[in-house]
Scaffold this motif. Structure first.
Motif, short mmCIF file in Angstrom:
data_model
loop_
_atom_site.label_atom_id
_atom_site.label_comp_id
_atom_site.label_asym_id
_atom_site.label_seq_id
_atom_site.Cartn_x
_atom_site.Cartn_y
_atom_site.Cartn_z
N HIS A 190 -5.43 22.89 -18.86
CA HIS A 190 -6.74 23.28 -18.41
C HIS A 190 -7.44 22.15 -17.55
N GLU A 193 -9.45 18.70 -18.80
CA GLU A 193 -8.52 17.54 -19.27
C GLU A 193 -8.57 16.34 -18.43
N TYR A 211 -15.93 19.89 -30.35
CA TYR A 211 -15.28 18.70 -30.39
C TYR A 211 -15.96 17.74 -31.33
N VAL A 219 -11.02 15.96 -23.73
CA VAL A 219 -10.46 17.37 -23.91
C VAL A 219 -8.76 17.14 -23.56
N TYR A 222 -4.92 22.43 -25.26
CA TYR A 222 -5.30 23.70 -26.09
C TYR A 222 -4.80 25.15 -25.61
N ARG A 227 -10.29 29.96 -27.74
CA ARG A 227 -11.63 29.79 -26.54
C ARG A 227 -12.28 31.22 -26.65
N TRP A 234 -12.88 24.89 -21.78
CA TRP A 234 -12.66 23.78 -22.89
C TRP A 234 -13.80 23.94 -23.82
N ASP A 235 -15.04 24.31 -23.12
CA ASP A 235 -16.35 24.06 -23.77
C ASP A 235 -16.79 25.18 -24.75
N TYR A 277 -6.67 21.79 -29.85
CA TYR A 277 -6.64 20.43 -29.24
C TYR A 277 -4.88 19.99 -29.37
#
Ligand code: HEC
Length: 436
Positions: A190, A193, A211, A219, A222, A227, A234-235, A277
């Motif tokens: 992703h 990363e 996180y 990152v 994942y 998500r 990622w967030d 992760y």
């Protein structure tokens, strides 16, 4: 064999640890001549992330978005893709000089009632095994990091040498991860990363609730299922409760890594999985940091009575084995030694007794480098019952995907495969040979 160039004492240490099998048949007991070999072309993927393959920049995006297989359009194109993507292009902002676009992986699978047996062979780019890993170097006053992976700016600018271990990684899905059979690794890779577009900084990561819960600062791989948004950002992590439920339902991937410096010298591979992760199985790894975070000094040095010296020098890398192994060739660091500028001690220390339980499932994995080629033989127990493993079973088919990190590189600087089916007593592209 190249290995005889190595200092005799250090060689003894490595041979003892590897169970003295280096010069004889491997410990799997499998007659590999009776097991068919499949050759896979692994290719350099550059920054082709999950988000990119779904973006307007990719002509296949609409088919990818509905779960279609990469090979619908890219069947047999590995060579073409790898050789293009490894050079400067829209998906490769930081090309590495002389990097190969493709690697041919020869892969064999056998099994009996207890274990699966894998044998992997590939040619290295360099005329030596990539068994060295970053060190700390004494500069006359302090110990400072020495050697970095080749995608790092300090190496690209020539400020540091490229030093990083070779690796062979296997991802396994048992059908529990939607889309993996068709799109493999691209589910895990992703933006955000390390070495990827929109790299998430340490402070951004530390400000993110998922996180914070993971106690991680960067990152890594994942799965989109963890998500909340359509782009699997990622967030945008789900809650830890929701993620725990996905794990219980089997919605994770096995990810195991054979490491030329940090696992091979003790005859192991590490054992991990990918969910929210890139995580390690319970019970730990065969390696840990050799740097004391308070003093910034090494924790262990070479045992002079076994290795002939307490530290190495840059000229010795690639000529003598470098791993530092507790119980074999490591003793506690002595700050009172008259250290000389240029002394090198590995940044990681191995501990054969380190992994326990689920973390120790890959405790019979050995790689030998000879005549320009690694041969890794891997014993993987069948029917594992740990909650962080994908149990391999007779009668079942799995989706495998492979990665090789060659020539002093990490993160996305690998060559990867499209997913391939592997069957144990079942129809698949690669059918395991029943032995014993
Ligand atoms: C519907 C067909 C289709 C599907 C499915 C598809 N692609 Fe593509 N892809 C294309 C086409 C067409 C191109 C442009 C090729 C070219 O320019 O030569 C492309 C280009 C790419 C490129 C860039 C190569 C280059 O030449 O710059 C990558 C990387 C890529 N695809 C990866 C993937 C991956 C990974 C998947 C699966 C997740 C996938 N594609 C699925 C059609 C598809």
């Amino acid at each position: 064999m190249k290995i005889i160039r190595f200092a005799p004492l250090a060689l003894t240490v490595i041979a003892v640890v590897a169970g003295c099998t280096m010069l004889t048949a491997d410990s799997s007991g499998v007659n590999w001549k009776s097991v068919p070999t499949t050759t896979l072309t692994l290719f350099y993927p550059a920054q082709s992330s999950y988000q990119w393959v779904r973006s307007a920049n990719h002509p296949g995006s609409s088919v990818v978005a509905t779960g279609g297989a990469c090979v619908t359009c890219h069947n047999g194109q590995e060579e073409k893709l790898g050789n293009k993507l490894v050079k400067a292009n829209a998906l490769e902002p930081t090309p590495v000089d002389g990097k190969n676009g493709v690697i041919q992986l020869s892969f064999q699978v056998a099994y009996d009632d207890q274990n699966a047996y894998f044998r992997a062979q590939w040619k290295t780019r360099n005329p030596y095994p990539g068994e060295a890993h970053p060190f700390v170097r004494f500069d006359g006053k302090e110990w400072k990091p020495y050697g970095y992976p080749k995608l790092d700016e300090v190496v690209r600018k020539g400020e540091q040498p490229g030093i990083y271990e070779d690796r062979f990684s296997i991802m396994i899905d048992d059908g529990g991860v939607p889309g993996f059979a068709n799109q493999g690794c691209w589910l895990t890779c992703h933006n955000g990363e390390r070495d990827m577009p929109n790299f998430a900084t340490r402070s951004q990561v530390q400000a993110n609730p998922l996180y914070q819960a993971l106690k991680q600062n960067d990152v890594r791989k994942y799965l989109p299922s963890t998500r909340t948004d359509a782009d699997a950002s990622w967030d945008k992590g789900k809650s830890t409760g929701e993620i725990a439920k996905i794990k219980t339902d089997g919605g994770f991937l096995e990810l195991m890594q054979w490491r030329a410096h940090r696992s091979n010298p003790v005859g192991m591979a590490d054992d991990g999985y990918v969910l929210e992760y890139r995580l390690s199985d319970a019970g730990g790894n065969p390696f840990g940091s050799n740097v004391d975070p308070k003093t910034h000094q090494p924790r262990f040095m070479y045992d002079e009575s076994k290795v002939g010296r307490k530290a190495l020098t840059a000229a010795e890398i690639r000529k003598v084995p470098t791993p530092l192994i507790r119980g074999y060739n490591a003793v506690p660091f002595d700050p009172k030694t008259a250290w000389k500028a240029g002394d090198l001690i590995p940044e990681y220390v191995l501990n054969p007794e380190g992994p326990k339980g689920s973390g120790a499932d890959n405790k019979n994995v050995k790689g030998v480098w000879q005549d320009g080629m690694w041969t890794v033989v891997w014993v993987r127990p069948l029917n594992l019952a740990n909650p962080d493993d994908k149990a391999l079973r007779d009668g079942k088919v799995y989706n495998f995907a492979f990665a090789i990190h060659d020539d002093n590189i990490t993160t996305r600087g690998h060559q990867v495969s499209f997913p391939v089916t592997v069957g144990f007593g079942a129809k698949a592209t690669i059918e395991a040979t029943r032995v014993k």
